[in-house]
Design a protein around this motif. Structure first.
Motif, mmCIF file in Angstrom:
data_model
loop_
_atom_site.group_PDB
_atom_site.id
_atom_site.type_symbol
_atom_site.label_atom_id
_atom_site.label_comp_id
_atom_site.label_asym_id
_atom_site.label_seq_id
_atom_site.Cartn_x
_atom_site.Cartn_y
_atom_site.Cartn_z
ATOM 1 N N ARG A 134 -5.010 43.454 4.422
ATOM 2 C CA ARG A 134 -5.289 42.730 5.761
ATOM 3 C C ARG A 134 -4.312 43.028 6.702
ATOM 4 N N LYS A 138 -9.385 45.243 9.191
ATOM 5 C CA LYS A 138 -10.071 44.114 9.347
ATOM 6 C C LYS A 138 -11.238 43.651 8.692
ATOM 7 N N ASP A 161 -11.455 37.992 9.205
ATOM 8 C CA ASP A 161 -11.027 37.937 10.401
ATOM 9 C C ASP A 161 -12.241 37.611 11.204
ATOM 10 N N ASN A 186 -8.520 28.286 8.675
ATOM 11 C CA ASN A 186 -7.689 29.550 8.843
ATOM 12 C C ASN A 186 -7.818 29.563 10.604
ATOM 13 N N LYS A 188 -6.648 31.778 12.728
ATOM 14 C CA LYS A 188 -6.876 32.969 13.464
ATOM 15 C C LYS A 188 -8.163 33.403 13.492
ATOM 16 N N ILE A 189 -9.097 32.576 12.803
ATOM 17 C CA ILE A 189 -10.301 33.017 12.382
ATOM 18 C C ILE A 189 -11.169 33.239 13.788
ATOM 19 N N SER A 190 -12.200 34.196 13.768
ATOM 20 C CA SER A 190 -13.039 34.191 14.846
ATOM 21 C C SER A 190 -14.573 34.123 14.166
ATOM 22 N N GLU A 204 -13.050 32.052 19.144
ATOM 23 C CA GLU A 204 -11.891 32.957 19.117
ATOM 24 C C GLU A 204 -10.794 31.922 18.723
ATOM 25 N N LYS A 206 -7.524 32.120 18.019
ATOM 26 C CA LYS A 206 -6.324 32.415 18.547
ATOM 27 C C LYS A 206 -5.942 31.796 19.921
ATOM 28 N N SER A 235 -18.438 43.802 16.923
ATOM 29 C CA SER A 235 -17.142 43.731 15.974
ATOM 30 C C SER A 235 -16.411 45.101 16.230
ATOM 31 N N PHE A 239 -12.796 44.629 17.637
ATOM 32 C CA PHE A 239 -11.457 45.175 16.933
ATOM 33 C C PHE A 239 -10.950 46.422 17.146
#
Length: 275
Positions: A134, A138, A161, A186, A188-190, A204, A206, A235, A239
């Protein structure tokens, strides 16, 4: 980017024409990523039958690496599809054939050099997520429109992610509540939620921001693979290292890319006749 689609491959058989098209969420991801100029690989399980042989021939033509895949005795995954006014309706599935009965095999080293790996609900290889580093790689997971038990959902959300869902006929408030529920698992999950002709939402974790984009208005020929093409484009750009594009602009470009796929037959063409 070096990317991997691991899991399902199927042949979508169009009725009554008896024409087959290669597809499957994982395979489509690899094909679309290659089309977008990335170093794409597919790992899955092919059947020894006519369908499996044809899918492998097509991947060879597309120059998509798949030598870490297995070919096993039995049926390749396939579905039967009816097309009505450009919208596909699945009327039969053998549930993945040997991919379902035998699963997908991979070694940890198959993931070591990858920037992005795509798993999905039909891939029958969720346990392989544990092989992914991880810190360097991603993970996308496509849940499609399938219902999933709470324990499995929590297990997956903690390890990925980007979670992708097909959610037609839902309101913005419903999407927002759902995404914030996932964020509790989670932080930080998107989350990417596609809604067909209505558009798509991206959440998002975050930043706690929910962004919406409308679908492009076109005369659709075939919606097969539209969601996969959208997920792939989004994606890969989201990313991308050091990318400075806005979320909105990436979503809009993904919409354009998906619209182009809707002007083609099957997920990405390459039809063959079924005797």
């Amino acid at each position: 980017m070096k990317v991997l689609g691991i899991g399902d491959n199927v042949v979508d058989v169009y009725i009554p024409e008896r024409i087959g098209f290669p597809g499957g969420n994982a395979l489509n991801f690899s094909v679309f990523a290659k089309k977008l100029g990335h170093d794409a690989e597919f790992i899955g399980t092919f059947g020894s039958d006519f369908f499996g042989k044809n899918v492998k021939k097509i991947l060879a033509k597309l120059k998509i690496k798949n030598d870490n895949s297995r070919t096993l005795q039995g049926e390749n995954g396939f579905t039967k599809v009816e097309l009505k006014n450009g919208d596909r309706k699945f009327i039969y599935s053998n549930h993945g054939g040997v991919t379902k009965t035998e699963g997908v095999f991979a070694r940890p080293e198959y993931f070591w050099d990858k920037d992005l790996v795509h798993f999905n609900i039909n891939g029958n290889c969720d346990q392989l997520i544990e092989y992914v580093n991880r810190e360097n790689t991603k993970i996308i997971y496509d849940f499609s429109d399938f219902k999933i038990n709470e324990n499995k959902l929590q297990y997956l959300i903690l390890r990925i992610d980007l979670a992708c869902f097909s959610m037609p006929n839902v309101s913005r408030s419903s999407v927002s509540i759902f995404c914030k529920t996932l964020k509790k698992i989670n932080s930080k999950i998107s989350v990417l939620c596609t809604s067909g002709s209505k558009g798509a939402y991206f959440f998002e974790g975050k930043t706690d921001q929910l962004t919406f984009v409308e679908a492009k208005k076109i005369k659709v020929k075939d919606t097969m693979g539209a969601g996969d093409s959208f997920i792939t484009y989004f994606s890969l750009n989201y990313f991308e290292k050091n990318q400075k594009k806005s979320i909105k602009s990436i979503l809009e470009a993904a919409t354009d890319f998906a619209a182009l796929q809707c002007l083609k037959d099957g997920s990405f063409g390459y039809k063959f006749t079924i005797q």
